[in-house]
Design an enzyme around this catalytic site. Sequence first.
Site, PDB file in Angstrom:
ATOM      1  N   CYS A   4       0.799  -1.234   0.000  1.00  0.00           N
ATOM      2  CA  CYS A   4       0.000   0.000   0.000  1.00  0.00           C
ATOM      3  C   CYS A   4       0.825   1.275   0.000  1.00  0.00           C
ATOM      4  CB  CYS A   4      -0.935  -0.015   1.211  1.00  0.00           C
ATOM      5  SG  CYS A   4      -2.112  -1.368   1.170  1.00  0.00           S
ATOM      6  N   ASP A   5       2.129   1.174  -0.145  1.00  0.00           N
ATOM      7  CA  ASP A   5       2.971   2.370  -0.122  1.00  0.00           C
ATOM      8  C   ASP A   5       4.122   2.228  -1.128  1.00  0.00           C
ATOM      9  OD1 ASP A   5       3.861   4.869   0.694  1.00  0.00           O
ATOM     10  OD2 ASP A   5       4.939   4.085   2.445  1.00  0.00           O
ATOM     11  N   PRO A   6       3.796   1.988  -2.417  1.00  0.00           N
ATOM     12  CA  PRO A   6       4.851   1.681  -3.398  1.00  0.00           C
ATOM     13  C   PRO A   6       5.510   2.910  -4.030  1.00  0.00           C
ATOM     14  CG  PRO A   6       2.739   1.499  -4.456  1.00  0.00           C
ATOM     15  CD  PRO A   6       2.473   1.854  -3.002  1.00  0.00           C
ATOM     16  N   HIS A   7       6.106   3.785  -3.216  1.00  0.00           N
ATOM     17  CA  HIS A   7       6.815   4.937  -3.783  1.00  0.00           C
ATOM     18  C   HIS A   7       8.270   4.544  -4.063  1.00  0.00           C
ATOM     19  CE1 HIS A   7       8.873   5.804   0.001  1.00  0.00           C
ATOM     20  NE2 HIS A   7       7.707   5.598   0.605  1.00  0.00           N
ATOM     21  N   ASN A  10      10.583   2.927  -1.535  1.00  0.00           N
ATOM     22  CA  ASN A  10      10.270   1.593  -1.023  1.00  0.00           C
ATOM     23  C   ASN A  10      10.471   0.486  -2.044  1.00  0.00           C
ATOM     24  OD1 ASN A  10       9.568   2.526   1.479  1.00  0.00           O
ATOM     25  ND2 ASN A  10       7.378   2.513   1.129  1.00  0.00           N
TER      26      ASN A  10
END
Length: 109
Positions: A4-7, A10
């Site tokens: 849920c945090d694929p920036h 990461n």
Amino acid sequence: FIHCDPHPGNLLVRRAPGGGRTQVVVLDHGLYREIGEGMRLSYCALWEALILRDKALLDRVAADLGVPEHGNLFPLILTNRGLASNTRLGETMTKEERRRGASTLPRGV
């Protein structure tokens, strides 16, 4: 599962050890969510629509996700580009593309 945090901070893209295939390496495992089969298929179709710039598919996915009136926002939210943008990711959009993107946002946003 879905990350849920694929920036970019990461995720790492690299050649596999030994010069093999390309790998996507997830660096932060703090925010995952389990999703059902229907959501997984819709999420895959969403990215397919974005990559192929397929408006009909994007509209169908938005309807499947229960937000048919907001399909045009997915490209802006996920890529910071409109679906019709010809500017590559990482490059500055033209003033006209920025104007078009801003005009698709709901009033007050």
